[in-house]
Design an enzyme around this catalytic site. Structure first.
Site, PDB file in Angstrom:
ATOM      1  N   ASP A   1       0.808  -1.215   0.000  1.00 21.00           N
ATOM      2  CA  ASP A   1       0.000   0.000   0.000  1.00 21.00           C
ATOM      3  C   ASP A   1       0.846   1.272   0.000  1.00 21.00           C
ATOM      4  O   ASP A   1       2.008   1.259   0.404  1.00 21.00           O
ATOM      5  CB  ASP A   1      -0.889   0.043   1.255  1.00 21.00           C
ATOM      6  CG  ASP A   1      -2.078  -0.888   1.170  1.00 21.00           C
ATOM      7  OD1 ASP A   1      -2.136  -1.710   0.235  1.00 21.00           O
ATOM      8  OD2 ASP A   1      -2.953  -0.792   2.054  1.00 21.00           O
TER       9      ASP A   1
ATOM     10  N   HIS B   1       3.676  -2.388   3.034  1.00 23.57           N
ATOM     11  CA  HIS B   1       3.714  -1.014   2.518  1.00 23.57           C
ATOM     12  C   HIS B   1       5.016  -0.782   1.760  1.00 23.57           C
ATOM     13  O   HIS B   1       6.069  -1.267   2.173  1.00 23.57           O
ATOM     14  CB  HIS B   1       3.582   0.006   3.650  1.00 23.57           C
ATOM     15  CG  HIS B   1       2.278  -0.089   4.382  1.00 23.57           C
ATOM     16  ND1 HIS B   1       2.034  -1.042   5.352  1.00 23.57           N
ATOM     17  CD2 HIS B   1       1.131   0.636   4.262  1.00 23.57           C
ATOM     18  CE1 HIS B   1       0.799  -0.902   5.807  1.00 23.57           C
ATOM     19  NE2 HIS B   1       0.230   0.102   5.167  1.00 23.57           N
TER      20      HIS B   1
END
Length: 291
Positions: free
Chosen positions: A111, A256
């Site tokens: 992400d 991430h």
């Protein structure tokens, strides 16, 4: 639930780049590219468990101008194209994937990117091991890094929508969230030639308006099963342990590639990915369109 102050600190890096953590990444080497993997079918799950519950976060820092994304086929901006297929709006996000019985397959997701300091190293690691992943990108990061979106698409990865500025959608009205989502669809479409088929709400903070708007734009809502919590920089060993301990067929792992110093995220992927493969897991992606 994590407090707003920590989450705000997590997002401030999206407004500017720093050089922290780059030295830890220099050991990544480039590899050849390969074809796309077999498909997997997604399934809707129950609401997220306490360990994967969304954390609170700040609302969008600024209002966005309306997007021309939905007007293009009518107004004639660029080539004619088919509108994204409208889907049935869900009431809960998809938490895991249904694979054939006995298929030890998992999905890795990343992400907040793309970030030119960390995303290229993640792409090289994935390429080295011939696996595909999903990248849920923020429009404000993607708009200046379309080359990385094209590299993701060329390598067979899926690109999902993670809004423009990473706001907490359940604190916004539908009219406020619409440009956050539509403008990011537009950037992805412009970069790789097709709109995203998947959507993830920042912080996992979904509401009915977000589900309906995503479905109207042809996107399925994907959450996660295992949260590496790599954004807290807990140490590479902790990230590796969380992923390996949570590994199971159908699991969706949250990582991430932007939003802060992601050197540990890169190092963690480099360590746990070959171990998952050695344990017989197949790292794959869902099919491009939803169910």
């Amino acid at each position: 639930m994590k407090n707003d102050q920590k989450l705000f600190g997590r997002r401030t890096v999206l407004r500017g780049f720093t050089a922290v953590g780059v030295a830890a990444l220099t050991g990544c080497a480039a590899d050849g590219r390969t074809s796309a993997p077999p498909s997997a079918l997604p399934s809707a799950g129950a609401s997220a468990s306490a360990s994967a519950a969304p954390a609170a976060g700040p609302p969008a820092a600024r209002a966005l101008a309306p997007s021309a994304y939905r007007l293009r086929p009518i107004a004639g901006y660029g080539p004619q194209r088919a509108a994204p297929p409208k889907l049935r709006a869900r009431h809960k996000p998809i938490l895991s994937m249904d694979f054939e019985h006995g298929d030890r397959a998992m999905v890795l997701t990343f992400d907040d990117g793309p970030d030119p300091r960390y995303t290229p190293h993640i792409l090289r690691i994935l390429r080295k091991h011939d696996v595909r992943a999903m990248f849920f990108v923020c429009g404000e990061m993607a708009v200046d890094n379309k080359d990385l979106l094209r590299e993701m698409a060329d390598d067979g990865h899926l690109i999902g929508n993670h809004t423009w500025t990473h706001p907490q959608l359940n604190r916004m009205t539908r009219s406020q969230m619409r440009p956050e989502i539509e403008r990011t669809c537009e950037v992805i479409d412009d970069a790789v030639g097709e709109p995203p088929a998947w959507f993830r709400a920042p912080y996992g903070a979904w509401n009915g308006a977000a589900f309906r708007l995503g479905a109207d734009l042809g996107m399925e809502p994907l959450a996660w099963t295992v949260d590496s919590l790599d954004w807290t920089t807990p140490g590479t060993g902790t990230i590796v342990s969380r992923v390996l301990d949570g590994a199971a067929p159908g699991v969706v792992v949250l990582n991430h590639d932007a939003g802060g110093n992601r050197a540990q995220s890169v190092a963690g992927l480099r360590a746990y990915l070959p171990r998952l493969l050695d344990d017989g897991y197949r790292i794959t992606i869902p099919r491009r369109r939803g169910i």
